[in-house]
Design a protein around this motif. Structure first.
Motif, PDB file in Angstrom:
ATOM      1  N   GLN A   1       0.747  -1.186   0.105  1.00 19.85           N
ATOM      2  CA  GLN A   1      -0.081  -0.067  -0.018  1.00 19.85           C
ATOM      3  C   GLN A   1       0.950   1.414  -0.200  1.00 19.85           C
ATOM      4  N   ILE A   2       0.619   2.298  -0.919  1.00 19.91           N
ATOM      5  CA  ILE A   2       0.995   3.545  -0.734  1.00 19.91           C
ATOM      6  C   ILE A   2       0.043   4.628  -0.711  1.00 19.91           C
ATOM      7  N   ASN A   3       0.161   5.275   0.301  1.00 25.63           N
ATOM      8  CA  ASN A   3      -0.780   6.267   0.916  1.00 25.63           C
ATOM      9  C   ASN A   3      -0.794   7.359  -0.210  1.00 25.63           C
ATOM     10  N   GLY A   4      -1.794   8.460  -0.535  1.00 24.83           N
ATOM     11  CA  GLY A   4      -1.807   9.436  -1.496  1.00 24.83           C
ATOM     12  C   GLY A   4      -3.217  10.114  -1.565  1.00 24.83           C
ATOM     13  N   GLU A   5      -3.123  10.935  -2.739  1.00 27.92           N
ATOM     14  CA  GLU A   5      -4.338  11.645  -2.562  1.00 27.92           C
ATOM     15  C   GLU A   5      -5.426  11.066  -3.213  1.00 27.92           C
ATOM     16  N   TYR A   6      -6.663  11.894  -3.627  1.00 27.11           N
ATOM     17  CA  TYR A   6      -7.757  11.289  -4.066  1.00 27.11           C
ATOM     18  C   TYR A   6      -8.206  12.044  -5.460  1.00 27.11           C
ATOM     19  N   TYR A   7      -7.323  12.411  -6.330  1.00 25.30           N
ATOM     20  CA  TYR A   7      -7.844  13.142  -7.589  1.00 25.30           C
ATOM     21  C   TYR A   7      -8.754  12.318  -8.245  1.00 25.30           C
ATOM     22  N   SER A   8      -9.539  12.546  -9.328  1.00 25.13           N
ATOM     23  CA  SER A   8     -10.323  12.070 -10.124  1.00 25.13           C
ATOM     24  C   SER A   8      -9.414  11.258 -11.333  1.00 25.13           C
ATOM     25  N   VAL A   9      -9.880  10.196 -11.638  1.00 20.38           N
ATOM     26  CA  VAL A   9      -8.783   9.400 -12.902  1.00 20.38           C
ATOM     27  C   VAL A   9      -9.837   9.679 -14.332  1.00 20.38           C
ATOM     28  N   SER A  10     -10.638  10.647 -14.293  1.00 21.66           N
ATOM     29  CA  SER A  10     -11.386  10.572 -15.598  1.00 21.66           C
ATOM     30  C   SER A  10     -10.506  11.461 -16.530  1.00 21.66           C
ATOM     31  N   PRO A  11     -10.764  11.260 -17.754  1.00 21.53           N
ATOM     32  CA  PRO A  11      -9.955  11.793 -18.751  1.00 21.53           C
ATOM     33  C   PRO A  11      -9.712  13.237 -18.812  1.00 21.53           C
ATOM     34  N   TYR A  12     -10.832  13.673 -18.191  1.00 27.52           N
ATOM     35  CA  TYR A  12     -10.786  15.311 -17.927  1.00 27.52           C
ATOM     36  C   TYR A  12      -9.542  15.806 -17.091  1.00 27.52           C
ATOM     37  N   ALA A  13      -9.343  15.171 -16.119  1.00 30.79           N
ATOM     38  CA  ALA A  13      -8.184  15.041 -15.112  1.00 30.79           C
ATOM     39  C   ALA A  13      -6.803  14.690 -15.397  1.00 30.79           C
ATOM     40  N   VAL A  14      -6.740  13.349 -16.110  1.00 36.77           N
ATOM     41  CA  VAL A  14      -5.368  12.786 -16.229  1.00 36.77           C
ATOM     42  C   VAL A  14      -4.862  13.134 -17.594  1.00 36.77           C
ATOM     43  N   ARG A  15      -5.386  13.690 -18.716  1.00 33.18           N
ATOM     44  CA  ARG A  15      -4.745  13.902 -19.968  1.00 33.18           C
ATOM     45  C   ARG A  15      -3.832  14.799 -19.722  1.00 33.18           C
ATOM     46  N   ASN A  16      -3.902  15.906 -18.739  1.00 34.03           N
ATOM     47  CA  ASN A  16      -2.771  16.894 -18.664  1.00 34.03           C
ATOM     48  C   ASN A  16      -2.064  16.792 -17.304  1.00 34.03           C
ATOM     49  N   MET A  17      -2.366  15.640 -16.485  1.00 35.34           N
ATOM     50  CA  MET A  17      -1.960  15.614 -14.945  1.00 35.34           C
ATOM     51  C   MET A  17      -1.591  14.244 -14.965  1.00 35.34           C
ATOM     52  N   LEU A  18      -0.556  13.682 -15.504  1.00 33.10           N
ATOM     53  CA  LEU A  18      -0.469  12.113 -15.597  1.00 33.10           C
ATOM     54  C   LEU A  18       0.294  11.548 -14.357  1.00 33.10           C
ATOM     55  N   ARG A  19       0.722  12.723 -13.407  1.00 30.06           N
ATOM     56  CA  ARG A  19       1.008  12.372 -11.945  1.00 30.06           C
ATOM     57  C   ARG A  19      -0.045  11.786 -11.103  1.00 30.06           C
ATOM     58  N   VAL A  20      -1.166  11.804 -11.643  1.00 31.20           N
ATOM     59  CA  VAL A  20      -2.303  11.550 -10.732  1.00 31.20           C
ATOM     60  C   VAL A  20      -2.203  10.151 -10.337  1.00 31.20           C
ATOM     61  N   TYR A  21      -1.567   9.339 -11.135  1.00 28.67           N
ATOM     62  CA  TYR A  21      -1.370   7.847 -10.906  1.00 28.67           C
ATOM     63  C   TYR A  21      -0.301   7.698  -9.820  1.00 28.67           C
ATOM     64  N   TRP A  22       0.511   8.542  -9.702  1.00 28.93           N
ATOM     65  CA  TRP A  22       1.505   8.223  -8.695  1.00 28.93           C
ATOM     66  C   TRP A  22       1.441   9.216  -7.398  1.00 28.93           C
ATOM     67  N   GLU A  23       0.294  10.118  -7.486  1.00 29.30           N
ATOM     68  CA  GLU A  23       0.052  10.906  -6.263  1.00 29.30           C
ATOM     69  C   GLU A  23      -1.312  10.346  -5.451  1.00 29.30           C
ATOM     70  N   ASN A  24      -2.256   9.561  -6.234  1.00 29.18           N
ATOM     71  CA  ASN A  24      -3.160   9.018  -5.622  1.00 29.18           C
ATOM     72  C   ASN A  24      -2.852   7.877  -4.713  1.00 29.18           C
ATOM     73  N   LYS A  25      -3.852   7.573  -3.835  1.00 27.73           N
ATOM     74  CA  LYS A  25      -3.728   6.368  -2.916  1.00 27.73           C
ATOM     75  C   LYS A  25      -3.793   5.042  -4.019  1.00 27.73           C
ATOM     76  N   ARG A  26      -2.626   3.939  -3.656  1.00 25.42           N
ATOM     77  CA  ARG A  26      -2.759   3.070  -4.562  1.00 25.42           C
ATOM     78  C   ARG A  26      -2.226   1.563  -3.946  1.00 25.42           C
ATOM     79  N   GLU A  27      -2.399   0.295  -4.391  1.00 26.15           N
ATOM     80  CA  GLU A  27      -1.813  -0.744  -3.620  1.00 26.15           C
ATOM     81  C   GLU A  27      -1.348  -1.807  -5.110  1.00 26.15           C
ATOM     82  N   TYR A  28      -0.270  -2.033  -4.945  1.00 25.35           N
ATOM     83  CA  TYR A  28       0.346  -3.013  -6.044  1.00 25.35           C
ATOM     84  C   TYR A  28       0.686  -4.308  -5.517  1.00 25.35           C
ATOM     85  N   SER A  29       0.777  -5.305  -6.606  1.00 23.06           N
ATOM     86  CA  SER A  29       1.009  -6.829  -6.062  1.00 23.06           C
ATOM     87  C   SER A  29       1.885  -7.169  -7.408  1.00 23.06           C
TER      88      SER A  29
END
Length: 300
Positions: free
Chosen positions: A183-211
């Motif tokens: 688990q990696i803690n982070g923010e809760y930005y929208s993942v809609s294309p309205y948000a991510v097209r010009n703000m790719l960093r959403v994916y590494w600033e938002n809360k996430r979990e990987y395996s």
């Protein structure tokens, strides 16, 4: 960006997506006052958790009928009827009948882990076909693990975006052994294309979990679930360090839109050409869990 268009994989037609709260999203991410509200309030954990609790209340059941009607959700796929849910979140994480999502069992195939819209990049360093130029996917920031960053450097990236209308459980894309979730803690930005097209960093600033899923046919597949605005929580339902089967449930997202990101090692798989071409043309492709998305390049 006036609206969101995508390619329907079944027909090849270009369709327009129905987006709940569309005008609100445009205001948040493209209006100066909206951006101020976004960075001071909306992206915060407190707001998403508060709304998640609200969607767990019995009173939230009143929202189900209108949601199903407005977004054209096919309830014949669900195991339980519409009146059988104790809250909106209970409905939101509904289970589907097995026959509603058949799993492609072609030897060596990798299948979609979720319903939604997918972007695919054979080389994750080349993202300009969809995202605003000048942005790159930072593996170091995304994984916060130098060993894994080096392992997937030059590999492939697939981004599965789940809108509120979509089935919100996620599954395993191949047979193999699955690790525990980091688990990696982070923010809760929208993942809609309205948000991510010009703000790719959403994916590494938002809360996430990987395996990591270790497979014989497709190398080591990294699976990462990314939270978003109004996502109450990410729930992992699998047993860590166990052997799993393609299509088996991995977990679920509570209320909101969210994302599953898949990293593939360089040279181990070949992503389906239609998905790559649609992405190169600047469009997401609609996908259902269990549909094939890539094939093994490893000699079996």
């Amino acid at each position: 960006m006036d609206y969101i268009e995508y390619i329907d994989r079944k027909t090849g037609n270009l369709l327009r997506e129905t987006v709940p709260g569309e005008q609100w999203l445009k205001w948040l991410y493209h209006n100066p006052l909206g951006k101020l509200a976004l960075h001071s309030v909306v992206k915060k954990k407190l707001i998403s958790e508060w709304y998640g609790r609200k969607m767990d209340s019995p009173e939230s059941c009143a929202k189900i009928t209108g949601f199903v009607k407005d977004l054209g959700i096919d309830m014949s796929e669900a195991i339980r009827p519409m009146e059988d849910y104790a809250s909106f979140n209970d409905f939101f994480i509904r289970e589907l009948k097995a026959e509603a999502r058949p799993i492609d069992n072609t030897p060596g195939s990798v299948v979609s882990p979720a319903d939604g819209k997918v972007l695919a990049f054979k080389n994750m360093e080349r993202l300009d076909s969809f995202f605003v130029k000048g942005q790159s996917f930072s593996l170091d920031d995304f994984l916060q693990n130098r060993h894994l960053s080096e392992k997937y450097n030059g590999g492939s990236l697939l981004i599965f975006r789940l809108a509120p209308v979509d089935y919100h459980r996620f599954h395993f894309p191949a047979d193999g052994q699955i690790s525990a979730s980091t688990q990696i803690n982070g923010e809760y930005y929208s993942v809609s294309p309205y948000a991510v097209r010009n703000m790719l960093r959403v994916y590494w600033e938002n809360k996430r979990e990987y395996s990591t899923l270790k497979t014989d046919t497709a190398g080591d597949i990294l699976l990462c679930e990314v939270g978003a605005t109004m996502v109450g929580s990410i729930i992992q339902s699998y047993t860590p360090d166990s052997m799993i089967h393609k299509g088996q449930e991995k977990g679920l997202f509570k209320f909101g839109g969210s994302t599953v990101i898949m990293l593939l090692e360089k040279g181990k798989t070949k992503i389906d050409e239609d998905i790559l071409q649609n992405t190169a043309n600047g469009f997401e492709t609609s996908i259902k869990m269990g549909q094939p998305i890539a094939a093994s390049c490893i000699e079996l």
